[in-house]
Write an enzyme that holds these catalytic residues in place. Structure first.
Site, PDB file in Angstrom:
ATOM      1  N   ASP A   9       4.248  25.467  31.426  1.00 52.54           N
ATOM      2  CA  ASP A   9       4.507  25.723  30.007  1.00 52.54           C
ATOM      3  C   ASP A   9       3.403  25.270  29.039  1.00 52.54           C
ATOM      4  OD1 ASP A   9       6.827  26.503  31.204  1.00 52.54           O
ATOM      5  OD2 ASP A   9       8.139  25.175  30.075  1.00 52.54           O
ATOM      6  N   ASP A  51       8.087  29.491  29.060  1.00 49.28           N
ATOM      7  CA  ASP A  51       9.370  29.815  28.441  1.00 49.28           C
ATOM      8  C   ASP A  51       9.242  31.218  27.864  1.00 49.28           C
ATOM      9  OD1 ASP A  51      10.618  27.433  29.000  1.00 49.28           O
ATOM     10  OD2 ASP A  51      10.840  26.793  26.923  1.00 49.28           O
ATOM     11  N   HIS A  53      12.016  33.159  25.937  1.00 48.35           N
ATOM     12  CA  HIS A  53      13.390  33.253  25.453  1.00 48.35           C
ATOM     13  C   HIS A  53      13.660  34.565  24.712  1.00 48.35           C
ATOM     14  CE1 HIS A  53      13.996  29.198  26.729  1.00 48.35           C
ATOM     15  NE2 HIS A  53      13.151  28.681  25.853  1.00 48.35           N
ATOM     16  N   LYS A 101      10.622  32.106  32.325  1.00 51.43           N
ATOM     17  CA  LYS A 101      11.929  31.474  32.489  1.00 51.43           C
ATOM     18  C   LYS A 101      12.646  31.367  31.157  1.00 51.43           C
ATOM     19  CE  LYS A 101       9.817  26.828  32.352  1.00 51.43           C
ATOM     20  NZ  LYS A 101      10.422  26.256  31.147  1.00 51.43           N
ATOM     21  N   CYS A 143      10.245  19.803  31.035  1.00 51.08           N
ATOM     22  CA  CYS A 143       9.970  20.871  32.009  1.00 51.08           C
ATOM     23  C   CYS A 143       9.075  20.426  33.153  1.00 51.08           C
ATOM     24  CB  CYS A 143       9.394  22.087  31.288  1.00 51.08           C
ATOM     25  SG  CYS A 143      10.581  22.827  30.132  1.00 51.08           S
TER      26      CYS A 143
END
Length: 219
Positions: A9, A51, A53, A101, A143
């Site tokens: 990340d 990430d 989202h 993710k 994370c």
């Protein structure tokens, strides 16, 4: 013995001036790039996670207008936005697999994500017979911790490169590193990279967590 580098990340929203900026995030991006420029050939697999989202909804309660910064967070790393992009200081040319993710749900570990062809990190590591992995990225206490824990659970010997991680808080980052060391991870600065111990031998590292990332304010 196959070796992997797991880059967790290193994204605009988690580095300086991002929506959930972690102090030291840009330094991690630059440091990982230097590592890759000098040592990418040392790794059989290089996996980078992001990430990613959903723009609509709260992503399973992960987004909140009144976040507690433990289980809920301000909006960040929305798919397709600049905030979800890799930090520009991170050179991803050597990355062999890109993982996304948190699509519609909370996700901290890169093992919860998939590539564009739906490969999981666990499947990638197994396919390449990876026995040891170096872990770098953001955030140490969230994370990075979750990804390293899952790598250990997968049977991989983990080394945390302590100068190439940055965390939200000093105390929570120290606790995360101590937890990982107790679980069997080595804690080493990148300059002290060396061959991992042979399978079945005890890790050579210690639980010393004196080399800590600085405070930040992000996931």
């Amino acid at each position: 013995m196959s070796r992997a580098l797991l880059i967790v990340d290193v994204q605009n929203d988690f580095t300086e001036e991002g929506a959930l900026a972690v102090v030291g995030g840009d330094a991690v991006a630059s440091g990982v790039t230097a590592l890759l420029h000098e040592h990418a050939a040392d790794y059989d697999v290089i996996i980078a996670s992001r990430d990613w989202h959903d723009a609509t909804g709260d992503n399973g309660g992960h987004f909140s207008e009144a976040p507690d910064y433990v289980d809920s967070w301000p909006v960040h790393c929305v798919a397709g936005t600049t905030g979800a992009d890799y930090d520009p200081l991170l050179d991803t040319a050597s990355v062999t697999h890109h993982v996304r993710k948190g699509q519609g749900k909370p996700a901290y570990s890169m093992f919860e994500g998939v590539t564009e062809t739906d490969e999981t990190v666990a499947a990638i590591l197994s396919a390449h017979s990876v026995l040891t992995a170096d872990v770098v990225g953001i955030a140490t206490d969230h994370c990075v911790r979750a990804s390293a824990s899952d790598a250990i659970a997968h049977g991989v010997h983990v080394r945390i490169l302590t100068d190439l991680v940055a965390g939200v808080g000093a105390e929570s980052s120290a606790a995360a590193l101590a937890e990982l060391a107790h679980a069997g991870a080595e804690l080493v600065p990148s300059a002290d990279r060396r061959d991992a111990p042979a399978e079945g031998t005890a890790p050579a590292g210690s639980a010393d967590v004196s080399d800590q990332p600085t405070d930040g304010s992000a996931e």
